[in-house]
Each structure stands twice: as C-alpha cells, then as structure tokens.
Scaffold this active site. Structure first.
Site, mmCIF file in Angstrom:
data_model
loop_
_atom_site.group_PDB
_atom_site.id
_atom_site.type_symbol
_atom_site.label_atom_id
_atom_site.label_comp_id
_atom_site.label_asym_id
_atom_site.label_seq_id
_atom_site.Cartn_x
_atom_site.Cartn_y
_atom_site.Cartn_z
ATOM 1 N N ASP A 170 0.856 -1.170 0.000
ATOM 2 C CA ASP A 170 0.000 0.000 0.000
ATOM 3 C C ASP A 170 0.906 1.237 0.000
ATOM 4 O O ASP A 170 2.124 1.145 0.147
ATOM 5 C CB ASP A 170 -0.947 -0.020 1.208
ATOM 6 C CG ASP A 170 -2.255 0.721 0.935
ATOM 7 O OD1 ASP A 170 -2.256 1.655 0.115
ATOM 8 O OD2 ASP A 170 -3.277 0.381 1.569
ATOM 9 N N GLU A 203 -10.513 6.615 4.720
ATOM 10 C CA GLU A 203 -9.522 6.016 5.602
ATOM 11 C C GLU A 203 -9.588 6.556 7.033
ATOM 12 O O GLU A 203 -10.665 6.708 7.601
ATOM 13 C CB GLU A 203 -8.139 6.122 4.960
ATOM 14 C CG GLU A 203 -8.125 5.420 3.589
ATOM 15 C CD GLU A 203 -6.752 5.211 2.987
ATOM 16 O OE1 GLU A 203 -5.790 4.969 3.720
ATOM 17 O OE2 GLU A 203 -6.654 5.277 1.746
#
Length: 609
Positions: free
Chosen positions: A291, A497
């Site tokens: 990521d 997020e």
C-alpha cells in the site's frame, strides 16, 4: 549465418507462451532493471528521465492527483502515454503498468460514471450487477490510459466505526465473496480450464484488478484504521480469507497488502501470510503490491530505518513497492540489500517474474498505449443507466408508515406542494462520498451527475410545486399545512480512511434535529446518505413516516426517485447490522447476544402503484 544477437527475442513474440516470454526477458535483465520493475512511483515525480534511467515498472496517482483540475479522460491518456513512451525507450522496452484507485467507477476523472460505493452494492445482493459495473468501469478506466484498478476491496466489515466501512460489501464473508464478481467484470471472465491463482486479463478492453487489503483489514479492534486484528488463524480462514479464494478462482492478477496487523504483526512484513499462505498454500501467481508508503509504516516514527523496512517487506513477499516519492532511496537501499545478500537474488527474480507475468497476461507489450476509440464510453448513457439500476437495487427501506397497515411510500408524484430539504438533497459530492475526484471527496457540483433534488424535479408532475431549502426556514415551517409531505436528505460528509474513523457515528450537520423538526409538523420521508449505519435516535424513528438507507449512491440520483415514487419496488437488504447505540459495537450476527436495531438482511418492500 545469423548471429545469435540478431535473432528475435522470445519475450517480444506475442505468440510465445507467457512463461517462456517471462523466462527469456528475466534472463536478459540487469539488477537495476529488475529493481526498477519492483518500483512504483507517483505521477508527480514520474519524469521521463526517472522512468528511463531507473527502469521504473509502475506509476500511479494518489486520490486527487490529476494532470490538472477537471482533467478529462483524454487528458489522462495523454499524460499516461507520455510516461509509457519513456518506458518503451529503455533498453529492453518493458512497458510500465499504470494504476489508479478506480473503486466506484473511474472516480478520479471528471465526467466518469460514479457508481454506488461497495456497501451499497452489497445491499443489492446482485453479483451479476456488480460484474457489469466492473466491465463498465474497465472501459472507462482504459479510456483514460490506465491499465490497473486498485479494486475490489474485499474486506469483511467487523465494526462500522472503521473509516473504510463503505469500501466493504458487507459483514458476511459469504456475501463479500459473492460480490467479488467485480474481478470478472474488470478483467474479463477466465475460461473454465483456467488454472486457479494464475493471473487473467481477457483483452485490451479490460484492466488488471487488485484484491485488497490482504488480510483482515476489516476486522481490526474497535474498527481502528490500520489497526490490529486479533484473531486465530482459523478465524482468518473462516472470516477474512474466503473472498480471496473467490478472487483467485477468477484469476485476480494482483493483491495489495494491508496496512493493518494480525495479532500485532504488520501484514507488510508477515512472511507467513504473504508467502506461505497466499503464494504457496493458495497458489497465487500474480504479484503482491504494497500500500501507499506501506514500508515506511513498518517503523516508528514512520520512514525511519527505511533500509530495514525494505529488507523486511521484500523478504516477506512484497513484489512491487508503492514507494511512491523517494524512489531513489528505495532503489539504492534495494541495491545494497541484494549486493550484501540480505535480500536473496532468488527473491528478486521471483518478484520480477510475477510482475512480468501480469504485464504479459495483460497484453501491455502488444498494446502499451491508450485506445482513444474508448473515449465515447466515459459517462455514456448506458453506463449511467447501469449506475441508476445499481442505486435502485441498493436502497434499503427501513420504515414505511407509522402504522403497518398504512404505508407512506410510494409518494404521490402529483402532490400539490412538497418540501425538499437537508444538507444532502442537492449535493453531488456528498452523494458520491470519498474517493471521488479527490481522496477524501468534496462537496458540491464536483462532476457530471444528478442530485436527488434534480431527480425529484424531473419525477414529479407538471403541477407539483417543489420548494427546496438546504435548511428549512422558520417561514417555511410556519406554512407546514401547505405541504403534502417533505423529503429530508441528511447524512455523512465525505471522508476516506483514518479521517473517517468515528467513535460516535452520529448524523453530522445537526441532521437528527433537522429531520425531527420537519417531521414533527410535515409527514416526512428521510433519505439517509451515509457510508455505514449511523445512530438513529428514538425520536427520529418515532416521528418520521418513512426511512430509506441510500448509502453513497454516486452520480445517478434518479435511481432514488425511481423507487420512492413507486416506478420500482425496494429490493435492497442490509449488508451490515444496524446497531442501536455505539456501546453495542461490534455486533456479531452469529452471537446469542445479537440485538441490533435492524438485523443483517433486513429490508422492507413497498407496493408499487
């Protein structure tokens, strides 16, 4: 006699088997060329010199990182083709693979169709619809020159306090597994004899998919983003791994590692899960990508002791690193680690073999540049109708009438005067949510689409007067008897997020008060636009006539009016349990103590007129 150097290279022969091409190309590569293939950089640092001189394997854009404001698909294609030309000019001419977070349509691009977020698609229970959305997304993504979509997120949601709840299809592993049909939409459907775990891309109208985030990202303690999932391996196998099995069976080409940890061990450095489980036990033959700055986060403070982070992650099984900015340091550290023997050459070869395999399977060597003939698919009528269908099927009716024998819906489209109010009634950005145009999302007319208010004005009769106020005025409320009914749209503002993590889950912007104020004096339909269940106060449930969970529906607002005015019936069923209070979280539908406000799978119907 022709010299050996003049013979055509096997890797350049489109008719040669993929594995032969991979083996041939790998044998020709130097260490710098191999490390370059493992390096993914952000488009803002992707200069022609960087791509050419460091043999960069992949470029991506962050959410909101665009060529310029409101750049169209053709502008993206121009930019990406420029990057590709630099890659093709290198010694071996290995094309780069460009990736983007196309998580509900090609959502970074102005004018693209923005589909409902995953939690809404989970409410449809319609795997074929999700596959068709994947196929439409693939066309719009390819039109912009992009080869790789970082989708689907196949997290199994354990706690709605998580800021990525809307990226999940639901809380049930079986439901999430069914919705992985997006992979076959994006990549195309592999033939029956296709080997399990081997990457597949049908053709140049498809894109490389990415199952994420491996593994357990949806199960963190208290729903903390990038947190710790406390679970036995048996629970991982039972809850969090099943969707990956379905993705592997469809030939998913890439898997993204999770920021989260499993029993305190960060996934980016977990050899057991990345290599022993995913690659060896499950037979995954594509590549694992980190990521964003995932390696930096392996040390405290982030970014410190970077060399050791690189060593740990690559040895654990990360094949491509989403650096994304400090690529020269990454490449230098990688070079030192290989030359010192701390990362074995065999590990580098395995990583590069996997990356090349995906590039050959995806047809990048044959079709490295964008196909401008696809530009007409971007935001086209057919795709917008598909988005509208998805909205229709995703709406969950939670309440219909204060009395069971007196349904409030469907609404009378020929009512004399109606009030439309609330923060979300005429806000396309709020309707789309996070990961739309930017990372966190925006407010207002951020792209091309139809708000709920736009759709209501089209749906009602010619003689119906629609009064719209974002916040209902005292004067309007004083004339309440003139309104047949009110439609109040409230919900969450966009987020993504960690910013979306919430311990309270209350309706923002004083939403509960607005809707109860209206509902006390005018019969009211509440449309809740949110990425997850939120607190519904007893007064809200008591005073409103009808309540609809619309999730984050995207650009096609007519899907909401198709249902509330009775052209179509409600079909959506809750993909997650709706809690009573946050103190009850997390809920477990399999537990004896399960006591939700609305259970998993709940959803009423209204009789169409």
């Amino acid at each position: 006699m022709v010299g050996k150097e003049e013979e055509p290279c096997v890797y350049q022969n489109p008719d040669a088997p993929v594995e032969a091409r991979v083996k041939d190309l790998l044998s020709r590569m130097t260490l710098p060329e191999k490390i370059g293939q493992m390096t993914q950089i952000e488009r803002r640092v992707a200069s022609p010199a960087a791509i050419r001189d460091f043999f960069i394997g992949s470029v991506l854009n962050a959410g909101g990182s665009a060529p310029f404001e409101d750049a169209k698909s053709s502008d993206w294609a121009d930019m990406i083709d420029g990057f590709q030309q630099s890659a093709l000019a290198s010694r071996l001419g290995i094309p780069l693979i460009y990736g983007t977070d196309a998580v509900h349509g090609n959502n970074n691009v102005y004018g693209a169709t923005v589909f409902p977020h995953n939690i809404a698609l989970g409410a449809t229970r319609d795997a074929d619809l999700v596959r068709r959305i994947g196929a439409a997304t693939a066309l719009e993504v390819r039109a912009s020159g992009v080869h790789w979509a970082f989708a689907p997120c196949v997290a199994v949601l354990g706690d709605p306090r998580w800021g990525r709840s809307y990226e999940c299809y639901g809380e049930d592993p079986g439901l999430v597994s069914e919705m992985t049909s997006l992979v076959s939409g994006l990549q195309g459907e592999p033939p029956l004899e296709h080997p399990n775990g081997y990457p597949f891309v049908a053709g140049s109208n498809n894109v490389v998919a990415c199952a994420k985030h491996f593994v357990g990202d949806g199960g963190t303690d208290k729903g903390v983003n990038e947190g710790n999932t406390i679970a036995s391996y048996e629970d991982l196998e039972k809850i969090h791994i099943p969707p990956y099995l379905k993705c592997l069976a469809q030939g998913v080409s890439t898997v993204m590692a999770s920021y989260s940890s499993w029993n305190g061990s960060n996934l980016h450095s977990n050899y057991f899960l990345l290599t022993e489980v995913l690659k060896e036990k499950l037979g995954f033959k594509g590549f694992i990508v980190s990521d964003w700055e995932g390696l930096d986060r392996l040390s405290e403070p982030w970014g410190s002791n970077y060399r050791n982070c690189v060593k740990t992650a690559v040895n654990a099984g990360i094949d491509m690193v989403m650096v994304p900015f400090k690529y020269e340091q990454f490449i230098q550290d990688m070079t030192d680690l290989v030359e010192s023997g701390e990362i074995p050459v065999a590990r580098i070869n395995d990583a590069v073999e996997r990356i090349l395999r995906v590039k050959f399977v995806a047809g990048l060597f044959e079709h490295p540049l964008s196909d401008r003939s696809l530009l007409g698919t971007v935001g086209c009528k057919e795709h917008r109708e598909l988005g509208r269908e998805a909205v229709r099927k995703s709406l969950v009716l939670l309440k219909n009438g204060k009395d069971d024998d007196k349904p409030f819906l469907p609404l009378d489209r020929n009512a004399k005067r109606i009030l439309v109010t609330g923060t979300h009634a005429d806000d396309l950005g709020y309707q789309c949510g996070g990961w739309t145009k930017t990372w966190f999302g925006l407010s207002g007319r951020i792209t091309i689409g139809t708000t709920l208010l736009d759709a209501i004005k089209v749906a009602v009769g010619d003689k119906t007067e629609v009064i719209y106020e974002k916040t209902p005025s005292t004067e309007t409320l004083a004339s309440s008897e003139e309104f047949s009914y009110a439609i109040v749209a409230v919900g969450e503002s966009p987020y993504a997020e960690t910013v979306g993590d919430s311990s309270e889950l209350i309706i923002p912007f004083d939403g509960s008060n607005i809707l109860t104020t209206v509902a006390e004096i005018i019969p009211t339909l509440v449309i809740l636009i949110s990425g997850r269940p939120v607190v519904l106060e007893p007064t809200v449930l008591e005073k409103t006539e009808a309540l609809v969970a619309a999730w984050l529906p995207g650009t096609e607002g007519q899907g909401m009016t198709d249902v509330i005015f009775g052209d179509c019936d409600f079909q959506g069923k809750l993909p997650v349990s709706w809690f009573k209070t946050v103190e009850h979280l997390p809920l477990n539908a399999r537990a004896n103590s399960y006591d939700p406000l609305f259970p998993l799978g709940f959803g009423l119907n209204s009789k169409p007129v």
